[in-house]
Design an enzyme around this catalytic site. Sequence first.
Site, PDB file in Angstrom:
ATOM      1  N   SER A 216       0.849  -1.201   0.000  1.00 61.69           N
ATOM      2  CA  SER A 216       0.000   0.000   0.000  1.00 61.69           C
ATOM      3  C   SER A 216       0.882   1.247   0.000  1.00 61.69           C
ATOM      4  CB  SER A 216      -0.922  -0.035   1.220  1.00 61.69           C
ATOM      5  OG  SER A 216      -1.901   0.985   1.120  1.00 61.69           O
ATOM      6  N   ASN A 217       0.337   2.390   0.408  1.00 61.08           N
ATOM      7  CA  ASN A 217       1.115   3.632   0.457  1.00 61.08           C
ATOM      8  C   ASN A 217       0.697   4.432   1.690  1.00 61.08           C
ATOM      9  OD1 ASN A 217      -1.243   5.338  -0.287  1.00 61.08           O
ATOM     10  ND2 ASN A 217      -1.077   4.179  -2.194  1.00 61.08           N
ATOM     11  N   HIS A 218       1.276   5.611   1.848  1.00 60.42           N
ATOM     12  CA  HIS A 218       1.089   6.371   3.097  1.00 60.42           C
ATOM     13  C   HIS A 218      -0.190   7.198   3.152  1.00 60.42           C
ATOM     14  CE1 HIS A 218       4.790   5.349   5.031  1.00 60.42           C
ATOM     15  NE2 HIS A 218       5.487   5.656   3.952  1.00 60.42           N
TER      16      HIS A 218
END
Length: 414
Positions: A216-218
């Site tokens: 995923s990402n932030h």
Amino acid sequence: MTITLLQHKRIVLAVTGSIAVYKAVDLASKLTQAGAVVDVIMTESAQKFVTPLTFQSVTGRSVYTDLWQTDHAGGLPTHIAHVGLGEGADLLAVIPATAHTIAKLAAGMSDDLLTVTALAARCPLIFAPAMDGGMYQHAATQHNLRTLVERGAILIEPETGRFASGLIGQGRLPETPTLIGAIRRALARQGALAGQKVVVTAGGTREAIDPVRFVSNHSSGKQGYAIAQAALDAGAEVSLISTIQSLPVPIGATLIPVNSAQEMLNAVLTESAQADILIMAAAVADFRPETIADQKIKKTDETRGLTLNLTRNPDILQTVKQGREESGFPRIVVGFAAESENLVANAQSKLARKGLDFLVGNDISASDAGFAVDTNRVILLSKAGEPETLPLMSKTEVGEYLIDRIARYTAIDR
Ligand code: C5P
């Protein structure tokens, strides 16, 4: 915390005799802190639980208890309190509303300041029943509730739980955030996006590796949630397609939980088929693992590393663009660009390539903007006008600014 929609709104908060009055004190306090002007009416039985001084202290305004009282302090538009309270008010909120007061309102009786004000006022009425479960379920109460709702009043449904009596049932007054959410919806009815359907996506997509892991990402989803709230405050019907589980869902929004880009694509296509506005604030992963392992991938003593093969995800905005050319829906599409270099140039080309009406460009290299923090520094590009560079703002302010711009654009577009 101030709330733009509540600034200078005059809310007449009428409280009746229920133990839940203590929650109305908190409500009056939070509404005042948020920027509303709160005039409180207390029935005689409400004063058995708390005193007028309590409400005066949190609102900083006179409290009205007596039908025969005149307002000499000049806080109301006219000195006749039962007319002055309703005159120019934006909302009459009866919270908590006892079975007795609900019955009197339904019958149109006028034997105290609250009921006379309710007859005189021309603003919308919102009410939150609070009573024992048996009283709430009683056919007489249900009939009275229906009468009020059919007449246009807005009902805040009581919650199910434990009463002061120790019994369990439906009849509890909801907590302050729920009450404020319902009040916001009531005040938003005349907003610039009233009657429009808005779809907002939020959060980073989660692309499964195996049953327990994902890439995923932030993205925190905060900007998307702030946009959803701003759209609600403008009166829109909002679907929030989100990968986030930890943020409170803005009251009135329909949450559609998703994980992967593929799930988000399906939800966006379904939701935006009839939508006026699509706002793609989500950080959609460009790549996903080529295969998802059926079982948790195990390490052994010999395992030195693991290679993941990634494949391209569908581009949701490109897919929407193709469908939109045939159907005309959604009428307006807004994208986001998170860039770490050449923000303006990259954002300009994205606006054209993805067929957008607006694009919000985000410089993710700045520490006070972008992922996870509560502030944002964005540029706003529009198909129709010059780029705007906005100063550092809270994500709430960015959301409201964007919704205001879109609302003005839709007004021209119609
Ligand atoms: O191309 P890029 O990922 O920078 O574009 C960002 C915008 O495109 C965002 O609005 C994002 O929600 C959307 N997007 C998309 N589908 C993808 C990747 C991004 O709709 N696969």
